[in-house]
Design a protein around this motif. Sequence first.
Motif, PDB file in Angstrom:
ATOM      1  N   ASP A 122      -8.784   7.723 -12.115  1.00  0.00           N
ATOM      2  CA  ASP A 122      -8.044   6.464 -12.174  1.00  0.00           C
ATOM      3  C   ASP A 122      -6.656   6.608 -11.556  1.00  0.00           C
ATOM      4  O   ASP A 122      -5.900   7.545 -11.879  1.00  0.00           O
ATOM      5  CB  ASP A 122      -7.910   5.999 -13.625  1.00  0.00           C
ATOM      6  N   PHE A 123      -6.341   5.665 -10.664  1.00  0.00           N
ATOM      7  CA  PHE A 123      -5.002   5.528 -10.110  1.00  0.00           C
ATOM      8  C   PHE A 123      -4.855   4.062  -9.696  1.00  0.00           C
ATOM      9  O   PHE A 123      -5.844   3.316  -9.674  1.00  0.00           O
ATOM     10  CB  PHE A 123      -4.775   6.515  -8.961  1.00  0.00           C
ATOM     11  N   PRO A 124      -3.687   3.567  -9.394  1.00  0.00           N
ATOM     12  CA  PRO A 124      -3.487   2.118  -9.237  1.00  0.00           C
ATOM     13  C   PRO A 124      -4.370   1.447  -8.186  1.00  0.00           C
ATOM     14  O   PRO A 124      -4.699   0.267  -8.337  1.00  0.00           O
ATOM     15  CB  PRO A 124      -2.004   2.003  -8.859  1.00  0.00           C
ATOM     16  N   LYS A 125      -4.769   2.150  -7.134  1.00  0.00           N
ATOM     17  CA  LYS A 125      -5.516   1.502  -6.058  1.00  0.00           C
ATOM     18  C   LYS A 125      -7.010   1.872  -6.080  1.00  0.00           C
ATOM     19  O   LYS A 125      -7.696   1.720  -5.067  1.00  0.00           O
ATOM     20  CB  LYS A 125      -4.920   1.906  -4.693  1.00  0.00           C
ATOM     21  N   LYS A 126      -7.515   2.298  -7.203  1.00  0.00           N
ATOM     22  CA  LYS A 126      -8.945   2.620  -7.266  1.00  0.00           C
ATOM     23  C   LYS A 126      -9.804   1.370  -7.093  1.00  0.00           C
ATOM     24  O   LYS A 126     -10.848   1.403  -6.429  1.00  0.00           O
ATOM     25  CB  LYS A 126      -9.265   3.301  -8.603  1.00  0.00           C
ATOM     26  N   ARG A 127      -9.390   0.247  -7.667  1.00  0.00           N
ATOM     27  CA  ARG A 127     -10.163  -0.979  -7.512  1.00  0.00           C
ATOM     28  C   ARG A 127     -10.196  -1.433  -6.062  1.00  0.00           C
ATOM     29  O   ARG A 127     -11.190  -2.013  -5.595  1.00  0.00           O
ATOM     30  CB  ARG A 127      -9.585  -2.074  -8.402  1.00  0.00           C
ATOM     31  N   LEU A 174       0.820  -1.217   0.000  1.00  0.00           N
ATOM     32  CA  LEU A 174       0.000   0.000   0.000  1.00  0.00           C
ATOM     33  C   LEU A 174       0.850   1.263   0.000  1.00  0.00           C
ATOM     34  O   LEU A 174       0.399   2.325   0.423  1.00  0.00           O
ATOM     35  CB  LEU A 174      -0.921   0.014   1.232  1.00  0.00           C
ATOM     36  N   GLY A 175       2.051   1.168  -0.469  1.00  0.00           N
ATOM     37  CA  GLY A 175       2.949   2.318  -0.407  1.00  0.00           C
ATOM     38  C   GLY A 175       2.597   3.418  -1.382  1.00  0.00           C
ATOM     39  O   GLY A 175       2.991   4.576  -1.179  1.00  0.00           O
TER      40      GLY A 175
END
Length: 715
Positions: free
Chosen positions: A437-442, A185-186
Motif C-alpha cells: 500500500d502506498f498513495p498511488k496504488k489505486r 504525480l510527484g
Amino acid sequence: MAALWTLPLLLSASLLGCLTLTPPDERPQPHNLPPSLGINSSDGSLSVGLPMALRVFSMDYHHVQAPFEIVLWIMLASLAKLGFHWSGRVPAVVPESCVLIMVGLLVGGVIYGVRHSAPPTLSADAFFLFLLPPIVLDAGYFLPGRLFFENLGTILWYAVLGTLWNVLGIGLSLYGVCLLAHSSLGDVSLLHCLLFGSLIAAVDPVAVLSVFQEMQVNEQLHILVFGESLLNDAVTVVLYKLFESFLRLPMVSGLDVLLGGCRVVVVGIGGLCVGLFFGLLAALTSRFTSRAQVIAPLFVFLYSYLSYLTSEMLHLSGIMAIVTCAVTMKQYVEANVSERSNTSIQYFLKMWSSVSETLIFIFLGVSTIQDVHMWSWPFVCSTLLLCLIWRATGVLLLTAVVNKLRRNAVTFRDQFIIAYGGLRGAICFSLVFLIDDFPKKRLFITTTIVVILFTVFVQGMTIKPLVELLDVKRKKRALPTVSEEIHSRLIDHLLAGIEDVVGYWGQHYWKDKFEHFNKKYLCRFLIRNDHQASSSILRVYQELERREQRGDEEEAPPVDPRSLGRPLLPEEMESIRRILSRNLQNFNNKQTPAYSRHTLHQDTTVNRTRKPLYRHQSLGERSSYNTITHFPQVRDGALSEPQRARTGLSRSHTVCSISPRSTLLDSSVSAGSAPTRSMDPKAARENRVSPKQQETMERASRKHLSFVFENEKQQ
C-alpha cells in the motif's frame, strides 16, 4: 441460440442469490447439534430446553458455501464459452477472451448493483497457485519441440533482452512523466515506476494463445510470439520481485544492484534445474506403471505441479520449472504409458487449461467493477502509448540484430504481428494487487485495467483483419507424412555431418550429439524395454499417429456459408454424367503396349493400328510397294526417333511410313502413263487432296529422301 445465452444469466442470478443469502456478519447456526438441543439464549449459548420437533426439510448453505460457489462460477464460465461457440458469426469477428470479459463485466455490474459493494475478486494466490499452472503445463506439454529449439536463440533474445528493454524504457519514461506532472504525480518514486514497468511489460500467454490459435498463423510466427510470452512471464515476475525487494530496503547501493542481477540468473537457472529433476523423475516413475495403467496419467499432473510448488517455495521461477518438467517428461511418458493413458492425459490437460483460462477472463471482468479506481489522464494515456512504442522499437531493433544470425529471416510483416501481439492479461492484473500500500496504488490498478482492456479488445479484435490484410503466411492444415518426416530427419543428419566435417558446432551438431546420448543412455534407463521401438521409421510413424490424433481434435475454422456453392441442376448432373461415361469408354478402349526389353519405348499417344508401309527400291524411284512392317503409322510422313534409328541399320531395307492419302498421291504421280482406273464420284471426293496438303506431303517426301541420302553417305 437464445436458450444458451439465457442459461448463464439464470446461473448468475442464482450465484447472486447465493452471495446475498446470508449477510457476512451473521453467525451461522451449528449444523451438528442433536435434535434435543436448541439455541435459547440471545447470545447464542446452548441451553437445554424442550425437545425440538423433527424437521422434515432443512437447509444449511454455510456447510457447502465454498465448493458450491466455486462450482457455480465454473458452470457460469463454461456456459458462457459454450454460448460463444454457438453464436453464429461472432467467433469469426470477436475473440473468445473479449466475450468472456464482457460476461464478467455484466455479472460484476449486476452483483455491484444489488449488493452495493464490490464483487468478489480473484486473489493473486489463487491465480498463481491454482489457475496459472494448468495453462503453462498444457502449453509446455504440447510445445512443438523441434520448432521451439530451432528458434530458442531468437525466443531468448526477445524474452530476456526485449523484456529488459520494455521494463527500463517504460519505467524511466513514466518517471519522466511524473516529474513533468509534479503537482499530481510527484509522490511516485523511480523504484515505483520501475516496479510498475516490470508488471505492465508482462505479455500474457493466456491472451496470446486465445487469439493466435484462432488465427492459424504459420508455425514460426506462432512459436516466436508464444515462446516469447511464455518466457517473458518468468523474467517479468523475477524483475517484479527484485524491484519489490529494492523498495523494502532503506537505500539501494551498487552492490545491491549487482546481487539483484545475480539473483535473476539464479532464479531462472534454479527453476530450470528443478523442472529437469522432476521431469526425469516422472519419466522414471512411468516406467513402472505397466501393472497399474489407471494411475499412470496421475503422475504427469502430480510431478508437474510439484515442480511448480517447489520452485515457488524456494523463490525460483515456477513457470520455468513447470515448462521444463513438461518438455522433459513428454517423450518418455508417451513411450511408457498406453494409448488410452495418453488420450486421458491429453483430454484432461486441455480441459483443465480451458477451464482455468475461462475463469481468468471471467474474473478479469468481474474484478473491474470496484471502488478502488483513481484516474489520471497523463499517467494512463502515457502508459498506454509507451507500451506500444517501446515494444515496437524493441522488436524492430532486436530483429535487425538477430536476422544477421538466422537463415530464415523474420520478415517485416512478422515483426509487425509480433509487436502488435503483445497482449496483457491476468499476470499483470494479479501482480498489481500484490504491491504494498502506498498513495498511488489505486492509480496503478486503474491503469493496469485500462491497458488490459485496450490490448484485449482493440488489439485482439483487429489483429486478425491485419493478418489477412498483410497476407501473413498461414499454418498448413495437412500434417506431414512419414516420408516427409524421414527426409527432414535425413537432411538434419546430413547437416550435422557437414558441421562436424568443417568443424562448426552449430545447432545440428549439438542436436545430433544429444540424440546419440539420449538413445544410448536416457532411453535405456527411462523407457521400458518392451516399449522401445527397434526401427526409427516405426518411431516416426508412432509420433505422427499421436500428432494426427491431436490434430483431429482441434476445431476447424468457421466456414462462411456464403462460400458454399449452389446445388447442381439436373441438367448439369446429366451433362457431367455423359462426360464421365464417354471418357471412361475412351479410356477402356485405349490399348497399352506390352513391355519388352528388346523393343524401344513407343509413343503411347499415337494410333497403334497396323498399316502397310512401303520400302523404297532406289533413290530415284518414287513408287512404293506394300510391305509388312512392325512400325506404327506416323502422320504426314514424319518419322519418329525409333524409326530414324532403325533406318540407318540397313540400306536395302530402308522404310518410311506414309499415310494412305500420301500413298495414293505418290502412286498416281509415278504411274502417270498407266491407264486411269474408273472410280465412282463418292470415292473420288474422298481421295481428293487439297493443294495445301499436297505441298505438305511433297515437302515431307523431300525431307525423307535427303535423310536416306545422308545415311547412304555414312555407310
